[in-house]
Write a protein that holds these residues in place. Structure first.
Motif, PDB file in Angstrom:
ATOM      1  N   ALA A  91      -8.448   0.185  -0.136  1.00  9.84           N
ATOM      2  CA  ALA A  91      -9.902  -0.026  -0.065  1.00  9.84           C
ATOM      3  C   ALA A  91     -10.220  -1.438   0.389  1.00  9.84           C
ATOM      4  N   ARG A  92      -9.451  -2.399  -0.083  1.00  3.58           N
ATOM      5  CA  ARG A  92      -9.673  -3.787   0.345  1.00  3.58           C
ATOM      6  C   ARG A  92      -9.416  -3.943   1.844  1.00  3.58           C
ATOM      7  N   GLU A  93      -8.296  -3.414   2.296  1.00  2.56           N
ATOM      8  CA  GLU A  93      -7.990  -3.599   3.714  1.00  2.56           C
ATOM      9  C   GLU A  93      -8.994  -2.879   4.604  1.00  2.56           C
ATOM     10  N   LEU A  94      -9.476  -1.737   4.155  1.00  2.00           N
ATOM     11  CA  LEU A  94     -10.479  -0.990   4.927  1.00  2.00           C
ATOM     12  C   LEU A  94     -11.886  -1.549   4.760  1.00  2.00           C
ATOM     13  N   ARG A  95     -12.007  -2.588   3.955  1.00  2.00           N
ATOM     14  CA  ARG A  95     -13.283  -3.269   3.714  1.00  2.00           C
ATOM     15  C   ARG A  95     -14.322  -2.341   3.077  1.00  2.00           C
ATOM     16  N   ILE A  96     -13.843  -1.489   2.171  1.00  2.00           N
ATOM     17  CA  ILE A  96     -14.752  -0.596   1.446  1.00  2.00           C
ATOM     18  C   ILE A  96     -14.594  -0.777  -0.063  1.00  2.00           C
ATOM     19  N   LEU A  98      -1.909  -0.280  -5.679  1.00  2.00           N
ATOM     20  CA  LEU A  98      -1.183   0.125  -4.481  1.00  2.00           C
ATOM     21  C   LEU A  98      -1.762   1.403  -3.878  1.00  2.00           C
ATOM     22  N   ALA A  99      -2.238   2.297  -4.741  1.00  2.00           N
ATOM     23  CA  ALA A  99      -2.704   3.606  -4.287  1.00  2.00           C
ATOM     24  C   ALA A  99      -4.191   3.659  -3.974  1.00  2.00           C
ATOM     25  N   SER A 100      -4.965   2.729  -4.532  1.00  2.00           N
ATOM     26  CA  SER A 100      -6.427   2.807  -4.404  1.00  2.00           C
ATOM     27  C   SER A 100      -7.067   1.482  -4.019  1.00  2.00           C
ATOM     28  N   ILE A 129       0.833  -1.194   0.000  1.00  2.00           N
ATOM     29  CA  ILE A 129       0.000   0.000   0.000  1.00  2.00           C
ATOM     30  C   ILE A 129       0.875   1.255   0.000  1.00  2.00           C
ATOM     31  N   LEU A 130       0.595   2.165  -0.920  1.00  2.00           N
ATOM     32  CA  LEU A 130       1.276   3.458  -0.933  1.00  2.00           C
ATOM     33  C   LEU A 130       0.651   4.401   0.091  1.00  2.00           C
ATOM     34  N   VAL A 131       1.494   5.083   0.864  1.00  2.00           N
ATOM     35  CA  VAL A 131       1.036   6.121   1.784  1.00  2.00           C
ATOM     36  C   VAL A 131       1.966   7.318   1.658  1.00  2.00           C
ATOM     37  N   THR A 132       1.531   8.450   2.207  1.00  2.00           N
ATOM     38  CA  THR A 132       2.384   9.637   2.178  1.00  2.00           C
ATOM     39  C   THR A 132       3.098   9.881   3.500  1.00  2.00           C
ATOM     40  N   ASP A 133       2.442   9.616   4.634  1.00  2.00           N
ATOM     41  CA  ASP A 133       2.952  10.026   5.950  1.00  2.00           C
ATOM     42  C   ASP A 133       3.211  11.531   5.950  1.00  2.00           C
ATOM     43  N   ASP A 166     -16.097  -2.654  -2.002  1.00  2.00           N
ATOM     44  CA  ASP A 166     -17.386  -2.753  -2.688  1.00  2.00           C
ATOM     45  C   ASP A 166     -17.946  -1.374  -3.026  1.00  2.00           C
ATOM     46  N   GLN A 167     -17.372  -0.321  -2.415  1.00  2.00           N
ATOM     47  CA  GLN A 167     -17.859   1.043  -2.626  1.00  2.00           C
ATOM     48  C   GLN A 167     -16.908   1.894  -3.458  1.00  2.00           C
ATOM     49  N   THR A 168     -15.609   1.666  -3.312  1.00  2.00           N
ATOM     50  CA  THR A 168     -14.623   2.560  -3.921  1.00  2.00           C
ATOM     51  C   THR A 168     -13.321   1.789  -4.121  1.00  2.00           C
ATOM     52  N   GLY A 169     -12.297   2.458  -4.653  1.00  2.00           N
ATOM     53  CA  GLY A 169     -10.993   1.824  -4.821  1.00  2.00           C
ATOM     54  C   GLY A 169     -10.705   1.330  -6.225  1.00  2.00           C
ATOM     55  N   SER A 170     -11.712   1.308  -7.089  1.00  2.00           N
ATOM     56  CA  SER A 170     -11.502   0.959  -8.494  1.00  2.00           C
ATOM     57  C   SER A 170     -12.611   1.607  -9.315  1.00  2.00           C
ATOM     58  N   ILE A 171     -12.377   1.689 -10.605  1.00  2.00           N
ATOM     59  CA  ILE A 171     -13.397   2.208 -11.512  1.00  2.00           C
ATOM     60  C   ILE A 171     -14.254   1.034 -11.953  1.00  2.00           C
TER      61      ILE A 171
END
Length: 397
Positions: A352-357, A346-348, A280-284, A359-364
């Motif tokens: 979204a998968r780890e946050l369990r969302i 990595l960025a989206s 997973i990409l993050v900025t910190d 099904d709502q977002t994270g891909s087009i």
């Protein structure tokens, strides 16, 4: 490029989908992706009625970035616990393609952490005009004194399960992730409780041995913050925290891809070690992101930013970053063998998968939120939408 209609259509773009890139367009209705239309299938039938049209000018259309580890930006810090700071942070990162983020705290007093929980709750309830605050990431205070990084050592303590239970009761569903040192007394019990209560348990700022991380993963630990940084490293006779993170596929691994925190070769090792869906990409990012070089503050400690690199004034430890998600995206694309579809995961997709969302977002994908980023061919952000609403448009600056 501004659209006020509940329905709008962006065309002449390269759609970065979950498995491939497709030339075409996307029809958005009432904040959701209604129809994906490949270029060779465009017709007027699905575009009848009052549909605003946006010409993407041959750029990239990406799913919005989700930053699971961000402290601030453009002069705002989540620890300030006020709406002005939160607007500054979410507006700035939206202009760099982020559509959702976890408001990340620092190791601080119980009262200061609770002030952030209250402020994020209020911000969500009042309406979020820019990038969405999906929830909170508590980074500390249950970390190791040996690996404080830029955290304030005055507030480091053992895990307090009663605090976690109280915070969950007061703010149900708000805390999405908590970073701790799994070797601390009471940590495994806290990890097990978090796993049972929908909170991601993350290893970070830790001196844990390999066996400690494996035991923590057995209890439910599933994430490592800023992999390589502020953790016991890899030795061939004691694989340490890093060895466990690299080798245990139960654990998602964050990476700060700014060319300062981690050498490109170390990023390549991470990508060779982990399944692609576990990176997973993050900025910190801290309040200095988007600001000129100078002196700033992080967790009550003075930070000096020089040539974009943030370090503590005392001790010279790296202190978060001035990174944005679009810069991290471009860095990975330039310095690894991954293609744009992979980097988009990595960025989206992966956060979204780890946050369990997911099904709502994270891909087009049809039916998901229209959390979208339009860039030009060089991957410079042109426009960002959150649930179909434009939150940044370069043409309007």
């Amino acid at each position: 490029m501004t659209q006020t209609n509940s329905s709008w259509y962006i065309h002449n773009v390269n759609l970065v989908l979950e498995e491939q890139v497709v030339a075409g367009g996307v029809l958005v209705k009432d904040g959701n992706i209604d129809t994906i239309i490949p270029k060779d299938s465009e017709s007027g039938e699905v575009l009848q009625g009052d549909v605003a049209r946006i010409d993407g000018k041959g750029g990239w259309l990406l799913p919005g970035f989700i930053d699971m580890h961000v402290h601030g930006g453009f002069g705002g810090d989540f620890m300030n616990a006020d709406r002005e700071s939160y607007d500054r942070i979410t507006r700035f990162h939206a202009s760099n393609g982020t559509t959702g983020m976890l408001a990340t705290t620092m190791t601080a007093s119980k009262e200061a952490i609770e002030a952030v929980l209250n402020a994020v709750t209020s911000y969500q309830e009042a309406g979020m005009p820019y990038a969405a605050l999906i929830g909170v990431h508590l980074e500390g205070p249950f970390i190791s004194e040996k690996w404080p990084g830029a955290q304030n050592p005055a507030y480091i303590i053992d895990p307090q399960l009663d605090w976690l239970k109280s915070w969950k009761a007061t703010h149900p569903g708000l805390i999405k992730m908590l970073t701790l040192a799994p070797e601390r007394q009471g940590a495994v019990e806290a990890i097990a409780w978090m796993a049972e209560n929908g909170i991601i348990a993350a290893a970070g700022h830790t001196d844990a041995y390999y066996k400690d991380i494996i035991a923590a993963a057995d209890a439910g630990l599933s994430h490592a913050v800023h992999t390589y940084n502020a953790m016991r490293g890899l030795h061939h006779r004691e694989p340490g925290t890093l060895g466990a993170v690299l080798s245990d596929d139960r654990i998602y691994a964050e990476i700060i891809a700014d060319g300062e925190h981690v050498h490109p070769a170390a990023i390549a090792i991470l990508l060779a070690s982990k399944p692609l869906d576990k990176v997973i990409l993050v900025t910190d990012a801290i309040e200095a992101a988007g600001m000129p070089d100078g002196t700033y503050e992080l967790g009550g400690l003075a930070v000096v930013v020089k040539n974009g690199t943030a370090r503590l004034r005392e001790g010279n430890n790296l202190a978060g970053s001035s990174l944005t998600m679009i810069k991290a995206f471009r860095y990975i694309l330039e310095h690894t063998k991954l293609n744009i579809v992979d980097v988009s995961r990595l960025a989206s997709g992966n956060p979204a998968r780890e946050l369990r969302i997911f099904d709502q977002t994270g891909s087009i994908a049809e039916g998901k939120y229209a959390d979208l980023v339009l860039t030009n061919a060089e991957l410079s952000v042109e426009q960002t939408w959150v649930r179909g609403r434009s939150v940044f448009c370069k043409d309007e600056i």
